[in-house]
Design a protein around this motif. Structure first.
Motif, mmCIF file in Angstrom:
data_model
loop_
_atom_site.group_PDB
_atom_site.id
_atom_site.type_symbol
_atom_site.label_atom_id
_atom_site.label_comp_id
_atom_site.label_asym_id
_atom_site.label_seq_id
_atom_site.Cartn_x
_atom_site.Cartn_y
_atom_site.Cartn_z
ATOM 1 N N HIS A 64 39.248 -39.525 25.340
ATOM 2 C CA HIS A 64 40.331 -39.933 25.789
ATOM 3 C C HIS A 64 40.933 -41.308 25.362
ATOM 4 C CE1 HIS A 64 42.632 -41.348 29.378
ATOM 5 N NE2 HIS A 64 41.831 -42.572 29.538
ATOM 6 N N GLN A 65 40.033 -42.240 24.854
ATOM 7 C CA GLN A 65 40.418 -43.360 24.443
ATOM 8 C C GLN A 65 41.297 -43.052 23.157
ATOM 9 O OE1 GLN A 65 37.506 -46.003 22.710
ATOM 10 N NE2 GLN A 65 38.914 -47.518 22.301
ATOM 11 N N LEU A 66 40.920 -42.167 22.162
ATOM 12 C CA LEU A 66 41.854 -41.700 20.916
ATOM 13 C C LEU A 66 43.140 -41.164 21.464
ATOM 14 C CD1 LEU A 66 41.472 -41.665 18.176
ATOM 15 C CD2 LEU A 66 40.904 -39.350 17.931
ATOM 16 N N ARG A 67 43.227 -40.619 22.668
ATOM 17 C CA ARG A 67 44.470 -39.761 22.890
ATOM 18 C C ARG A 67 45.315 -40.968 23.574
ATOM 19 N NH1 ARG A 67 43.259 -33.761 24.196
ATOM 20 N NH2 ARG A 67 45.347 -34.018 25.466
ATOM 21 N N MET A 68 44.752 -41.779 24.238
ATOM 22 C CA MET A 68 45.861 -42.925 24.763
ATOM 23 C C MET A 68 46.156 -43.760 23.682
ATOM 24 S SD MET A 68 45.677 -42.241 27.819
ATOM 25 C CE MET A 68 46.463 -43.643 28.574
ATOM 26 N N VAL A 69 45.405 -43.926 22.555
ATOM 27 C CA VAL A 69 45.806 -44.964 21.289
ATOM 28 C C VAL A 69 47.113 -43.778 20.576
ATOM 29 C CG1 VAL A 69 45.180 -45.982 19.275
ATOM 30 C CG2 VAL A 69 43.675 -45.953 21.161
ATOM 31 N N GLY A 70 46.963 -42.741 20.757
ATOM 32 C CA GLY A 70 47.963 -41.896 20.221
ATOM 33 C C GLY A 70 49.093 -41.952 20.878
ATOM 34 N N ILE A 71 49.282 -41.772 22.412
ATOM 35 C CA ILE A 71 50.162 -41.905 22.930
ATOM 36 C C ILE A 71 50.958 -43.252 22.934
ATOM 37 C CG2 ILE A 71 51.127 -42.066 25.524
ATOM 38 C CD1 ILE A 71 48.841 -40.045 26.346
ATOM 39 N N ASP A 72 50.264 -44.239 22.716
ATOM 40 C CA ASP A 72 50.676 -45.890 22.418
ATOM 41 C C ASP A 72 51.533 -45.812 21.184
ATOM 42 O OD1 ASP A 72 50.610 -48.842 22.385
ATOM 43 O OD2 ASP A 72 49.646 -48.089 20.265
ATOM 44 N N ARG A 73 51.269 -45.102 20.139
ATOM 45 C CA ARG A 73 51.882 -45.113 19.029
ATOM 46 C C ARG A 73 53.421 -44.131 19.038
ATOM 47 N NH1 ARG A 73 47.887 -47.848 18.242
ATOM 48 N NH2 ARG A 73 46.971 -48.183 16.413
ATOM 49 N N TYR A 74 52.892 -43.206 19.899
ATOM 50 C CA TYR A 74 54.546 -42.676 20.536
ATOM 51 C C TYR A 74 55.362 -43.350 20.941
ATOM 52 C CZ TYR A 74 53.148 -37.970 18.604
ATOM 53 O OH TYR A 74 52.676 -37.064 17.663
ATOM 54 N N ARG A 75 54.886 -44.450 21.864
ATOM 55 C CA ARG A 75 55.472 -45.244 22.667
ATOM 56 C C ARG A 75 56.125 -46.176 21.722
ATOM 57 N NH1 ARG A 75 56.821 -44.403 27.887
ATOM 58 N NH2 ARG A 75 55.129 -43.576 28.937
ATOM 59 N N THR A 76 55.614 -46.487 20.606
ATOM 60 C CA THR A 76 56.035 -47.538 19.675
ATOM 61 C C THR A 76 57.268 -46.530 18.825
ATOM 62 O OG1 THR A 76 54.088 -48.666 19.560
ATOM 63 C CG2 THR A 76 55.637 -49.036 17.776
ATOM 64 N N LEU A 77 57.080 -45.488 18.442
ATOM 65 C CA LEU A 77 58.135 -44.857 17.617
ATOM 66 C C LEU A 77 58.963 -44.562 18.827
ATOM 67 C CD1 LEU A 77 58.392 -43.308 15.113
ATOM 68 C CD2 LEU A 77 57.539 -41.035 16.498
ATOM 69 N N ALA A 78 59.046 -44.354 20.063
ATOM 70 C CA ALA A 78 60.303 -44.094 20.748
ATOM 71 C C ALA A 78 61.199 -45.340 21.021
ATOM 72 C CB ALA A 78 59.528 -43.711 22.552
ATOM 73 N N VAL A 79 60.608 -46.585 20.773
ATOM 74 C CA VAL A 79 61.290 -47.689 21.059
ATOM 75 C C VAL A 79 62.195 -47.857 19.674
ATOM 76 C CG1 VAL A 79 61.301 -50.293 20.812
ATOM 77 C CG2 VAL A 79 59.632 -48.969 22.301
ATOM 78 N N LYS A 80 61.522 -47.120 18.497
ATOM 79 C CA LYS A 80 62.403 -47.428 17.356
ATOM 80 C C LYS A 80 63.611 -46.398 17.387
ATOM 81 C CE LYS A 80 59.906 -48.106 12.937
ATOM 82 N NZ LYS A 80 59.041 -47.495 12.278
ATOM 83 N N HIS A 81 63.448 -45.287 18.163
ATOM 84 C CA HIS A 81 64.201 -44.138 18.020
ATOM 85 C C HIS A 81 64.767 -43.994 19.716
ATOM 86 C CE1 HIS A 81 63.626 -42.755 14.089
ATOM 87 N NE2 HIS A 81 62.365 -43.110 14.412
#
Ligand SMILES: Cc1cc2nc3c(=O)[nH]c(=O)nc-3n(C[C@H](O)[C@H](O)[C@H](O)COP(=O)(O)OP(=O)(O)OC[C@H]3O[C@@H](n4cnc5c(N)ncnc54)[C@H](O)[C@@H]3O)c2cc1C
Length: 374
Positions: A64-81
């Motif tokens: 669960h923790q790894l997946r949540m960190v994974g989603i966090d990186r997509y959030r950052t990417l979404a801000v860039k795009h």
């Protein structure tokens, strides 16, 4: 500033999300990287994935923790795009069958207990929260809406990452046939392409999707494999209000950047026949059945028409948990083999690149080592 690299040249096998994400992360750290893949980029699982970004339902705390960190990186990417049509966070909606297998109350209690954003909704409350769903399809136990979930179109993401990789000087060889890892003196020394070309490297990342267990078995390493055959059906573009990813008893549905929908389900996967020559038979009744199930969960029950489908293995380790890191006893030989590779795609590339470059095992990957199957 990243730590200085202990490797100068890394070879990556596999043009799916794990290979490409790791390659760009290595290139960002100043490493010279060559990525070799059998066919085109995203030709396998990453090209026919539902790609729901989530950590819904119940699993180990570490996963669960790894997946949540994974989603966090997509959030950052979404801000860039911010205008990307290929990465959306419009939530996920799920419900279960109206029988003893229904886990909605249990799942909701669990998700609340770990702080995973979740709303338990009765059928008539769903339209207020997320559009495009036929409330009549929702069972009496209700549905869970997870506002923090989303989806990604992996071929588009791979395109964005490979552009950066190439700009950083990374080399990509597609349509290279099946490469193998060169192991000499107990360490990975490079790769050998299908035409016999030897590419020397200080470390190798094997990100060959469903082929990983078979390839490592050739050098006596065991990674338990539960890879099934999967089927992803794509509709022709259709004007629907749906924004969330739907996970329902008979079908999962998500929007796409082009206005189509993609669909999959467990029952339709089981109906695919694998022929002795390793090709697949997909029955028309299976495809039509999946289109009908999707229509039944969408507002207005639209007529969904087949555009295309993708069929083939969905990489899943034997115990269901990811496999990331160096093979035991073979230095410089790293592997990536996991389900939920859409959710984990960015974080896995980041952590694997860190480990390859620094030689320091990352604690977030501690329980996901290939050595656990030894
Ligand atoms: C139907 C379906 C639904 C899914 N749903 C979700 C979901 O909702 N959420 C989620 O997070 N994940 C989901 N996944 C999982 C996710 O898509 C995969 O985990 C991910 O795409 C795997 O990426 P990969 O890089 O490991 O493998 P792949 O994308 O399969 O890439 C491996 C690459 O390696 C190449 N290759 C193999 N052997 C060799 C060789 N010897 N030499 C050179 N190249 C080689 C292949 O040609 C391929 O290009 C789903 C997958 C499927 C199929």
């Amino acid at each position: 500033m990243n730590s200085p690299s202990r490797v100068s040249r890394v070879a990556v096998i596999g043009g799916g999300i794990f290979g490409v994400s790791s390659a760009v992360q290595l290139a960002r750290r100043g490493v010279s990287v060559i990525l070799v893949t059998e066919c085109a980029l995203a030709s396998e699982a990453s090209g026919r994935s539902l790609s729901w970004l989530n950590s819904s339902r119940m699993r180990s705390a570490e996963y669960h923790q790894l997946r949540m960190v994974g989603i966090d990186r997509y959030r950052t990417l979404a801000v860039k795009h911010p205008n990307a049509a290929w990465l959306r966070f419009d939530g996920g909606l799920t419900w279960d069958s109206d029988d003893e297998s229904n886990e909605i109350a249990k799942v909701y209690a669990h998700e609340r207990s770990i702080g995973y954003d979740a709303q338990l909704l009765a059928a008539d409350q769903v339209a207020v929260v997320t559009p495009g769903v036929d409330a009549r399809a929702i069972t009496r136990q209700g549905a869970i809406f997870n506002p923090g979930e989303g989806w990604v179109d992996l071929p588009s993401l791979i395109g964005v990452l490979i552009e950066e990789f190439s700009a950083l000087g990374g080399e990509v060889i597609t349509h290279a046939g099946r490469a193998s890892v060169d192991v000499t003196g107990g360490r990975a020394t490079g790769i050998v392409t299908a035409d016999g070309r030897r590419i020397a490297a200080d470390a190798v990342l094997l990100a060959a999707g469903a082929a990983v267990p078979k390839i490592v078995a050739e050098i006596g390493c065991h990674i338990a494999d539960a890879t099934p055959i999967s089927l992803l059906v794509k509709t022709k573009p259709i004007d629907v209000a749906l924004r969330a990813v739907l996970n329902t008893p008979r079908v999962a549905v998500r929007p796409t950047p082009t206005g189509s929908l993609v669909l999959d389900s467990a029952w339709s996967e089981e109906e695919v026949v694998r022929r002795p020559d390793d090709t697949y038979e997909v029955k028309d009744s299976t495809v039509q059945g999946l289109l009908a199930e999707a229509s039944a969960v969408l507002e207005g029950n639209p007529n969904l028409v087949l555009d295309s489908y993708g069929v083939g293995p969905k990489p899943i380790p034997g115990d269901g948990e990811p496999v990331f890191g160096e093979l035991p006893g073979i230095s410089g030989y790293h592997v990536a083999f996991s389900h939920s590779g859409a959710t984990l795609g960015l974080i896995a590339g980041e952590l694997l690149a860190d480990e390859i470059v620094t030689g320091v095992p990352h604690p977030l990957l501690a329980t996901f080592r290939p050595g656990r199957f030894a």
